[in-house]
Design an enzyme around this catalytic site. Structure first.
Site, mmCIF file in Angstrom:
data_model
loop_
_atom_site.group_PDB
_atom_site.id
_atom_site.type_symbol
_atom_site.label_atom_id
_atom_site.label_comp_id
_atom_site.label_asym_id
_atom_site.label_seq_id
_atom_site.Cartn_x
_atom_site.Cartn_y
_atom_site.Cartn_z
ATOM 1 N N GLU A 179 -9.527 6.619 -4.547
ATOM 2 C CA GLU A 179 -9.843 6.525 -3.119
ATOM 3 C C GLU A 179 -9.219 7.681 -2.338
ATOM 4 O OE1 GLU A 179 -10.135 1.659 -3.409
ATOM 5 O OE2 GLU A 179 -8.313 2.587 -2.607
ATOM 6 N N GLN A 180 -7.960 7.973 -2.628
ATOM 7 C CA GLN A 180 -7.305 9.076 -1.916
ATOM 8 C C GLN A 180 -7.932 10.421 -2.278
ATOM 9 O OE1 GLN A 180 -3.121 9.297 -1.235
ATOM 10 N NE2 GLN A 180 -2.826 7.089 -1.401
ATOM 11 N N VAL A 239 -2.362 1.942 6.804
ATOM 12 C CA VAL A 239 -3.431 1.573 5.880
ATOM 13 C C VAL A 239 -4.766 1.852 6.545
ATOM 14 C CG1 VAL A 239 -4.517 -0.286 4.549
ATOM 15 C CG2 VAL A 239 -2.019 -0.211 4.768
ATOM 16 N N ILE A 240 -5.606 2.566 5.815
ATOM 17 C CA ILE A 240 -6.965 2.856 6.252
ATOM 18 C C ILE A 240 -7.835 2.896 5.010
ATOM 19 C CG2 ILE A 240 -6.669 5.370 6.141
ATOM 20 C CD1 ILE A 240 -8.437 5.548 8.690
ATOM 21 N N CYS A 241 -9.075 2.506 5.143
ATOM 22 C CA CYS A 241 -9.997 2.540 4.014
ATOM 23 C C CYS A 241 -10.379 3.997 3.768
ATOM 24 C CB CYS A 241 -11.224 1.682 4.306
ATOM 25 S SG CYS A 241 -12.381 1.610 2.933
ATOM 26 N N ALA A 242 -9.698 4.628 2.827
ATOM 27 C CA ALA A 242 -9.898 6.055 2.559
ATOM 28 C C ALA A 242 -11.338 6.355 2.147
ATOM 29 C CB ALA A 242 -8.918 6.537 1.484
ATOM 30 N N HIS A 301 0.832 -1.207 0.000
ATOM 31 C CA HIS A 301 0.000 0.000 0.000
ATOM 32 C C HIS A 301 0.864 1.253 0.000
ATOM 33 C CE1 HIS A 301 -4.146 -1.514 0.527
ATOM 34 N NE2 HIS A 301 -3.469 -2.604 0.819
ATOM 35 N N SER A 351 -6.323 3.407 -6.014
ATOM 36 C CA SER A 351 -5.787 4.213 -4.905
ATOM 37 C C SER A 351 -5.925 5.705 -5.177
ATOM 38 C CB SER A 351 -4.314 3.874 -4.636
ATOM 39 O OG SER A 351 -4.215 2.649 -3.966
#
Length: 174
Positions: free
Chosen positions: A87-88, A120-123, A67, A84
């Site tokens: 998501e970001q 790591v986090i679920c953005a 990640h 990614s």
């Protein structure tokens, strides 16, 4: 795409289609292909989760190391995976002011130094304020706690990525 279409995918197509549901880990998708036929999207998700859970701790850390840093070098240079990047951006990581960006870089480095893998986090389930807060708080955890927390976040990301690959209005959806 319904579950019968997923089950009918040849190995190569399955890996290409689902290969990044766990960031930069198409090996996981390749391994679960053999578990077909899946009766549902939940069954595919369960197969992926079980594969991850069966890995040794070093393998789980390897998944975490795949990640990127949030709001890090890959975002700035445009080298994030499509998933990614989206998501970001959705969490506002691409719109940090200079103070937020500096704090994020400092905390990312502190976290990686402490744990040996990126935060790591679920953005998609958070905004930039919550991400910064959680990053700061989670820097205080023990390594085993953070490894488990990171893997739980990987599984949330995987679930959302799987759902995004399937048409939500399709009959007999996964």
């Amino acid at each position: 795409m319904d579950v019968s279409a997923v089950n009918a995918l040849p190995y190569e197509d399955f890996v290409i289609f689902f290969g990044n549901v766990v960031e930069k880990c198409p090996l996981i998708t390749a391994a679960v292909w053999a578990k077909r036929p899946f009766v549902s999207l939940a069954a595919l998700e369960t197969a992926i989760s079980e594969f991850i859970d069966a890995l040794p701790e070093s393998g789980k850390e390897g998944i975490l190391r795949c990640h990127p840093d949030l709001a890090g070098r890959d975002l700035q240079s445009g080298t994030l995976t499509r998933e990614s990047r989206e998501e970001q951006a959705g969490a506002g990581m691409d719109a940090l002011n200079s103070a937020e960006a500096s704090r994020m870089a400092q905390l990312n480095e502190e976290y990686k130094q402490r744990f040996g893998f990126p935060f790591v986090i679920c953005a998609r389930m958070n905004d930039k304020a919550n991400i910064l807060r959680q990053l700061s708080e989670r820097c205080q955890n023990e390594r085993a706690t953070e490894r488990a927390r990171g893997i739980a976040e990987v599984k949330k990301i995987c679930r959302l990525r799987l759902q995004a690959l399937v048409l939500s209005d399709a009959p007999n959806k996964l």
